[in-house]
Design a protein around this motif. Sequence first.
Motif, PDB file in Angstrom:
ATOM      1  N   PHE A   1      36.619  42.438  47.090  1.00 20.36           N
ATOM      2  CA  PHE A   1      36.628  41.891  45.727  1.00 20.36           C
ATOM      3  C   PHE A   1      36.157  42.962  44.731  1.00 20.36           C
ATOM      4  N   ALA A   2      35.057  43.632  45.089  1.00 21.53           N
ATOM      5  CA  ALA A   2      34.490  44.650  44.190  1.00 21.53           C
ATOM      6  C   ALA A   2      35.487  45.796  43.965  1.00 21.53           C
ATOM      7  N   CYS A   3      36.115  46.263  45.032  1.00 20.70           N
ATOM      8  CA  CYS A   3      37.021  47.418  44.920  1.00 20.70           C
ATOM      9  C   CYS A   3      38.329  47.055  44.220  1.00 20.70           C
ATOM     10  N   GLN A   4      38.764  45.816  44.407  1.00 22.54           N
ATOM     11  CA  GLN A   4      40.041  45.417  43.814  1.00 22.54           C
ATOM     12  C   GLN A   4      39.887  44.990  42.369  1.00 22.54           C
ATOM     13  N   LYS A   5      38.863  44.189  42.095  1.00 20.40           N
ATOM     14  CA  LYS A   5      38.759  43.581  40.766  1.00 20.40           C
ATOM     15  C   LYS A   5      37.901  44.378  39.795  1.00 20.40           C
ATOM     16  N   TRP A   6      36.946  45.109  40.314  1.00 26.25           N
ATOM     17  CA  TRP A   6      36.018  45.833  39.441  1.00 26.25           C
ATOM     18  C   TRP A   6      36.171  47.342  39.522  1.00 26.25           C
TER      19      TRP A   6
END
Length: 357
Positions: free
Chosen positions: A74-79
């Motif tokens: 989630f962190a790498c994809q969205k942020w």
Amino acid sequence: MAYAKTGRSLPVPNVQVLAQTLNGSSGKQVPERFVRTEEVCAEEVVSGCALPVVDLGRLLDPRSSEEELANLGFACQKWGFFQLINHGVPDEVIQDAKRDIAEFFELPLEAKKVYAQLPESGLQGYGQAFVVSETQKLDWCDRFFLILRPTESRDMKFWPAQPPSFRSSVDRYSAEAAKVVSCLLRFMAAEMGLEEPERLLEVFEGLPQNMRATYYPPCVEAGKVIGLSPHSDACGMTLLLHVNDVQGLQISKDGKWVAVEPMEGALVVNIGDVLEILSNGRYTSVEHRATVHESRERISAALFQQVCPDTMLAPLPELVNGSNRARYRSVSHEDFMKQYFSTKLDGRRSHLDHYKI
Ligand code: OGA
Ligand code: NI
């Protein structure tokens, strides 16, 4: 790392000295070359943002690994940015590196100039980067760049002998950071669903790594200048150390600038352009910038995780199939870096998007 040797920058005034002159005399104004009022004021800033937190301890623990892997994804994809906790780098190693980097910038100008960039050595040393014309606007900072890994590519004439522990502190931090990166790459490969995680790890073989420490002097007219122009990082990933407790990092999110407030003890990690390309756009390399404080200096140290020098950058073949076409053109890493350093920093559109298809 040929680009580190060729990526030259035109000489510019030392900003620390300039700031001291301005702060010491009333009525003096920031020189025109640093004034960015229009750009700075035009955009909305959202304050006090907590980045996603990724827990390396939980990734390593088989009981929580799967859950935390989703969190990492989630962190790498969205942020494209997260703060890493339980990273395993001993606090003492971090504190020593911070102390010595800060002490280096506190040395008198003449002492720092011993490590000044040289025409034949490109980016390495104390000076600037990305200054390609006499008329472009300048960032309110001084920079210090070192190649850290592989260790045999270190050019020790740029490694400060003052403070005396600088070399060992930075060496230890670099080794610890390499361990963290190698761990993260494994988990990222798993998160991307690669059946052969080695394909990703091979690209980073030997973990080539360099560091850019940046000194942002206080500025009486802080609202008129930019510490570091908007850009994305042209590397695999970056580990950012907040050397002192003055915040200034802002990341671009949903068309706004978001001011980041890292947690004490966390390492700020961000995805660079290279991982965006390798992951075929699954991970995102986000534009960011740094602002300056009106009365306090700010110091940061970015460790850039690079790929092997002779790499052809392209989406990993495993991630390109029927429904997933390649979203980036392939380019040699050397050409990619040459292009990056040949222009002023101008957001990501001017660089990464150049390779998008
Ligand atoms: C960089 C960078 C951010 C900061 O050096 O690439 O983004 O906060 N630094 O200094
Ligand atoms: Ni950056």
